[in-house]
Design a protein around this motif. Structure first.
Motif, PDB file in Angstrom:
ATOM      1  N   MET A  82      11.761  -9.132-106.173  1.00  0.00           N
ATOM      2  CA  MET A  82      10.815  -8.779-105.120  1.00  0.00           C
ATOM      3  C   MET A  82      10.651 -10.000-104.201  1.00  0.00           C
ATOM      4  O   MET A  82      10.443 -11.104-104.661  1.00  0.00           O
ATOM      5  CB  MET A  82       9.479  -8.374-105.747  1.00  0.00           C
ATOM      6  N   SER A  83      10.709  -9.778-102.902  1.00  0.00           N
ATOM      7  CA  SER A  83      10.601 -10.890-101.961  1.00  0.00           C
ATOM      8  C   SER A  83       9.161 -11.351-101.824  1.00  0.00           C
ATOM      9  O   SER A  83       8.218 -10.642-102.176  1.00  0.00           O
ATOM     10  CB  SER A  83      11.132 -10.461-100.594  1.00  0.00           C
ATOM     11  N   ASP A  84       8.988 -12.574-101.319  1.00  0.00           N
ATOM     12  CA  ASP A  84       7.639 -13.105-101.100  1.00  0.00           C
ATOM     13  C   ASP A  84       6.860 -12.233-100.126  1.00  0.00           C
ATOM     14  O   ASP A  84       5.669 -12.032-100.277  1.00  0.00           O
ATOM     15  CB  ASP A  84       7.705 -14.537-100.570  1.00  0.00           C
ATOM     16  N   ARG A  85       7.556 -11.693 -99.137  1.00  0.00           N
ATOM     17  CA  ARG A  85       6.898 -10.853 -98.137  1.00  0.00           C
ATOM     18  C   ARG A  85       6.331  -9.580 -98.767  1.00  0.00           C
ATOM     19  O   ARG A  85       5.202  -9.202 -98.515  1.00  0.00           O
ATOM     20  CB  ARG A  85       7.872 -10.502 -97.030  1.00  0.00           C
ATOM     21  N   LYS A 117       5.544  -9.119-101.860  1.00  0.00           N
ATOM     22  CA  LYS A 117       4.443  -9.482-102.754  1.00  0.00           C
ATOM     23  C   LYS A 117       3.153  -9.656-101.966  1.00  0.00           C
ATOM     24  O   LYS A 117       2.079  -9.296-102.425  1.00  0.00           O
ATOM     25  CB  LYS A 117       4.765 -10.783-103.495  1.00  0.00           C
ATOM     26  N   LYS A 118       3.256 -10.201-100.771  1.00  0.00           N
ATOM     27  CA  LYS A 118       2.079 -10.461 -99.940  1.00  0.00           C
ATOM     28  C   LYS A 118       1.496  -9.172 -99.357  1.00  0.00           C
ATOM     29  O   LYS A 118       0.294  -8.973 -99.350  1.00  0.00           O
ATOM     30  CB  LYS A 118       2.457 -11.415 -98.806  1.00  0.00           C
ATOM     31  N   LEU A 119       2.357  -8.288 -98.884  1.00  0.00           N
ATOM     32  CA  LEU A 119       1.893  -7.096 -98.164  1.00  0.00           C
ATOM     33  C   LEU A 119       1.799  -5.846 -99.022  1.00  0.00           C
ATOM     34  O   LEU A 119       1.084  -4.930 -98.675  1.00  0.00           O
ATOM     35  CB  LEU A 119       2.810  -6.822 -96.961  1.00  0.00           C
ATOM     36  N   GLY A 120       2.538  -5.752-100.076  1.00  0.00           N
ATOM     37  CA  GLY A 120       2.480  -4.562-100.917  1.00  0.00           C
ATOM     38  C   GLY A 120       3.546  -3.556-100.566  1.00  0.00           C
ATOM     39  O   GLY A 120       4.552  -3.884 -99.936  1.00  0.00           O
TER      40      GLY A 120
END
Length: 72
Positions: free
Chosen positions: A1-4, A6-9
């Motif tokens: 899963m990318s950091d993006r 993880k941040k946005l859902g």
């Protein structure tokens, strides 16, 4: 899963009319943000308006109308 992600859902895909897209794009450009940001903000505002009010936030008159009648 990318950091993006993880941040946005979760990701959601929607289709809009060309006119709606042009309007979203113009709003995004005016505020120097992305169309995605404008759409996320619109969703947040819609959900906030349509959430059921909590009991503490309700007017007392509504609580009296919806309360079960007192037994005698």
């Amino acid at each position: 899963m990318s950091d993006r992600s993880k941040k946005l859902g979760p990701r959601v895909t929607v289709s809009v009319t060309p006119g709606d897209y042009d309007t979203l794009n113009a709003l995004a450009e005016k505020d120097d943000v992305s169309v995605s940001w404008v759409v996320r903000r619109a969703i947040q505002e819609y959900l906030r308006r349509h959430q059921r009010p909590t009991r503490a936030a309700r007017r007392p008159a509504l609580d009296q109308q919806t309360a079960a009648p007192a037994r005698t």
